[in-house]
Design a protein around this motif. Structure first.
Motif, PDB file in Angstrom:
ATOM      1  N   THR A  61      54.856 101.681  14.791  1.00 37.62           N
ATOM      2  CA  THR A  61      54.737 100.389  12.876  1.00 37.62           C
ATOM      3  C   THR A  61      54.096 101.569  12.305  1.00 37.62           C
ATOM      4  N   HIS A  62      54.825 101.724  11.443  1.00 40.31           N
ATOM      5  CA  HIS A  62      54.409 102.375  10.242  1.00 40.31           C
ATOM      6  C   HIS A  62      53.832 103.350  10.515  1.00 40.31           C
ATOM      7  N   SER A 671      51.676  90.396  15.132  1.00 45.36           N
ATOM      8  CA  SER A 671      53.091  91.050  15.292  1.00 45.36           C
ATOM      9  C   SER A 671      53.774  90.881  16.010  1.00 45.36           C
ATOM     10  N   ASN A 687      48.355  90.802   7.896  1.00 50.81           N
ATOM     11  CA  ASN A 687      50.199  90.767   8.000  1.00 50.81           C
ATOM     12  C   ASN A 687      50.244  92.315   8.410  1.00 50.81           C
ATOM     13  N   LYS A 689      53.155  93.974   8.875  1.00 50.62           N
ATOM     14  CA  LYS A 689      54.039  94.293   8.475  1.00 50.62           C
ATOM     15  C   LYS A 689      54.101  95.235   7.319  1.00 50.62           C
TER      16      LYS A 689
END
Length: 794
Positions: A61-62, A671, A687, A689
């Motif tokens: 993620t990221h 998540s 969040n 995201k």
């Protein structure tokens, strides 16, 4: 919009910078020896703790890749997982086998403090008196009532021979427990004509509540189609029309349904659907019963009426009085040039002008006062306030005019309350015509005290204090507390009013009863990492506490703007009488003097909550309230983030910890949008995201920051298999990773105990709660090495 309490888990600097701050400001480090060598007398099972299977799982993620070989535990139906939980339960039982006598003693002490029978004083609603009663030997209460045909001296009638001749049992929690093997009653609502009781029951602990309707005239349940996922209920004036809300698959209340309770439920009608997944829908009535937010209760099928445009962060709470809606709101306004805060103020409008663009301002609070809630009656309005961090209540006469501007111009009467009060909770107060307002006052040294405030006479009487003892105040000749009573100086009482004026009582009158002669309750201010003062309430025994030597417990919550429960609890006496200190830290993220206290502990500011907790722990040690090596941490649900994150940042700060239904796998849970509460919790925690939120959560998420090859404290972790708020796997994953990563010897003193049949709130019965608390306290006494400590006082 804030998440409704029914859905809460009740329970940015980099990680490196936080660690450096925590360590540099603490002098409480243990030696470098591991736990087992430090506590050579600690008994641990001969067999090794359970080891779960590992299944590779990688998530990116990221640009950050994480590995989680315990991710498979999210499938609670996996037989390998249930087998792991059962083996952990066996290991926990083996670990605690040498505490059986201690647990038995603790349970006996706690049980003996509970009266065999408990009554709450009756509350009038129309012609009926309602009260709760726990019979001798029973775990759960009965909701009872009787017609008040003879209004004089209800006390004599109610307790004549132990029971009133015309007593009716409205609802028996014990029967529900026998039926399901578990009991959790969500909401109870009696119809305005007192003919029906609508209530919700959770049969297994998953908090998917089933609607039940009981005909109080026959005592039988109304046969209907089963409706699950019901959260809130509201009656209309006809006594047969009921509104209720229903949850979606993620347990978000999203539909409002109306039903005729005399039907079989097949014709129930959906009247509203909230399509935005980031919002919940609730339903309730105004105090006078004339509106259901907002439906005319005389015309329940006429449709909903909008109050105002939806604006992020803006809330409105309505009550109706004589053709006006009185609205407590925090909406920005130019109508009050002096208003600059984020808190609530009072406005109003005519019923037919509810959708008008501008409402009439009634008043706004002074700078040091925060309005938290209101309660409306025919002749007065009650406001719940916080003044300089302390709870207060006041009443104002109704009706009132608009544009008064200042509260003091309305001549409010501030209810006298004890100076040490930490908790002020309203009674049910159903009777709109009543001049009496019932409140429950409590603190760590003040047993729950039920008080009736007579608003018309500006006086009050104590109707019950201590467990189950009801005081007969039905005789009009009995003395009452009065704010206007002239007295001499011989009868002083430690109370406070709105302006901090001294308030005294006649020496002939009874006074607030407390246990301050035996126990000390101090309120300190702890300077946190950024200089902000954090309230810390410290409780200990005058007789057996020893400076720099006593063991202690630090409790906090710090989420959702919820107030930390510091009310009276007899179970704590078993620890206090053994010389323990119990401290409560009101860290940021929880309730505070104003609403910014909550916001300053949310999302990217969550580290403030954790640092407040760490600095509170260090304060207890540095000031000598507890021995530097004998401090324990307790966290519940979302509050478990605090001790778990603190242990990661500073493993040697605590000697032991108890994490109950812990929300510790924060990043993974937030998540997953398919889990209950996830979307709603983005407002509180962020969040993932969003990259900035992701990195903030990652920096403190307890499961993701467990340190390798380090000695962690002894831990008792409890979970519930049917918990829908915090997945049972969270505590299980935490324990599995602690065992895998940290000091092998120390992790043998980490145990996991799972309730295989319960939910987030456990069993709930009064004796079952004592048994669970005795287990928790026995664990702390064992791992602290205080097995030989004896109870000093009964």
């Amino acid at each position: 919009m804030a998440v409704t309490s029914i859905l809460r888990r009740f329970k940015s600097p980099t990680i490196t910078s936080v660690l450096s701050v925590a360590i540099s400001n603490s002098n409480s480090s243990f030696s470098t020896q591991c736990f087992v060598r430090r506590t050579a007398t600690l008994s641990v099972p001969k067999e090794s703790p359970p080891v779960p299977k590992k299944i590779p799982f990688v998530v990116s993620t990221h640009g950050i890749t994480r590995q989680d070989p315990n991710y498979w535990m999210r499938n609670a139906n996996d037989t390998d997982f249930t087998d792991f939980l059962e083996r952990e339960n066996s290991y926990a039982q083996a670990f605690m086998s040498d505490t059986e006598n201690l647990r038995r003693d603790l349970f006996s002490e706690m049980k003996n403090r509970i009266p065999s029978e408990i009554f709450t004083p009756p509350e009038r609603w129309g012609q009926w008196l309602y009260w709760q009663y726990i019979p001798k030997g029973k775990e759960y209460p009965l909701l009872c009532r009787r017609l008040d045909k003879v209004e004089k001296n209800w006390f004599t009638g109610l307790f004549n021979g132990g029971h009133a001749e015309e007593e009716e049992v409205v609802l028996d929690w014990n029967q529900i427990a026998e039926q399901y093997g578990y009991v959790h009653v969500g909401v109870c609502r009696v119809s305005p004509d007192h003919n029906y009781l609508a209530y919700t029951v959770d049969p297994e602990g998953s908090e998917r509540f089933i609607l039940q309707i009981k005909d109080l005239r026959s005592g039988c349940l109304v046969p209907r189609l089963e409706v699950g996922g019901v959260v809130s209920l509201a009656w209309t004036l006809d006594g047969i029309t009921l509104f209720y809300t229903v949850t979606d698959d993620n347990q978000r209340p999203h539909r409002v349904v109306v039903t005729n309770v005399e039907s079989d439920g097949r014709d129930d009608t959906v009247v509203f659907v909230e399509k935005d997944s980031s919002f919940c829908v609730d339903i309730t009535t105004t105090k006078d019963g004339k509106f259901v937010y907002i439906v005319n209760a005389d015309k329940p099928l006429a449709g909903l009426q909008r109050t105002c445009e939806r604006v992020p962060g803006v809330q409105c709470f309505l009550e109706h009085h004589n053709g006006f809606f009185y609205i407590l709101t925090n909406a920005p306004t130019n109508a009050i040039s002096e208003w600059s805060g984020e808190g609530y103020y009072l406005t109003r409008c005519l019923v037919e002008e509810i959708e008008a663009s501008v409402w009439q301002t009634v008043f706004y609070p002074d700078d040091d006062v925060v309005i938290q809630d209101m309660d409306m009656f025919n002749d007065y309005l009650v406001l719940f306030l916080n003044k300089n961090g302390l709870p207060m209540l006041c009443s104002m006469d109704m009706p009132m005019k608009a544009n008064t501007k200042h509260m003091e111009d309305l001549n409010p009467w501030y209810f006298p309350v004890p100076a040490d009060t930490c908790s002020v909770a309203p009674g049910s107060n159903h009777n709109f015509q009543s001049s009496m307002y019932r409140v429950v006052l409590s603190s760590p040294v003040i047993p729950d005290t039920i008080v009736d405030y007579d608003v018309s006479k500006r006086s009050f009487s104590i109707v019950q204090q201590k467990e189950g003892r009801v005081i007969d105040n039905s005789d009009s000749s009995m003395p009452r507390y009065s704010a206007d009573h002239s007295i001499d100086n011989s009868g002083q009482c430690n109370d406070r009013t709105s302006e901090g004026k001294g308030w005294q009582l006649d020496s002939q009158m009874p006074k607030w009863e407390d246990l301050s002669d035996a126990y000390v309750c101090e309120r300190q201010e702890v300077s946190s990492h950024d200089g902000v003062d954090v309230p810390l309430t410290i409780l200990y025994s005058r007789e057996v506490w020893k400076k720099n030597e006593s063991p202690g417990i630090l409790i906090a919550y710090g989420a959702y703007g919820e107030a930390l429960d510091k009310s009276w609890c007899t179970n704590r006496l078993s620890m206090l009488d053994r010389g323990w200190v119990i401290a409560f830290a009101d860290v940021r993220g929880g309730a505070g003097g104003d609403f910014s206290w909550h916001k300053s502990g949310t999302r990217s500011l969550k580290h403030n909550s954790i640092q407040d907790y760490i600095y509170s722990a260090n304060y207890l040690i540095e000031k000598g309230f507890v021995h530097r090596h004998h401090l324990a941490a307790i966290g519940y649900s979302a509050g478990s983030i605090l001790p778990a994150a603190a242990m990661n940042m500073h493993p040697s700060l605590f000697r032991a910890a108890i994490l109950k239904v812990p929300f510790v796998d924060v990043l993974n849970t937030l998540s997953d949008p398919n889990l209950p509460l996830t979307l709603l919790d983005h407002e509180e925690f962020g969040n993932p995201k969003i990259e900035t939120d992701f990195r903030s959560i990652l920096s403190y998420s307890p499961y993701d920051n467990i340190r390798s090859d380090v000695c962690y404290p002894s831990m008792l972790v409890t979970t519930s298999f049917h918990d829908s708020r915090v997945g049972v796997w969270e505590g299980a994953k935490w324990v599995a990773k602690i065992r895998e990563c940290t000091c092998h010897d120390c992790s043998r003193a980490v145990i996991l105990r799972t309730n295989m049949s319960g939910g987030h709130f456990g069993e709930g019965g009064r004796y079952a709660q004592c048994e669970e608390t005795a287990f928790d306290y026995a664990f702390l006494i064992k791992v602290m090495g205080h097995n030989n400590s004896s109870r000093i006082m009964s």
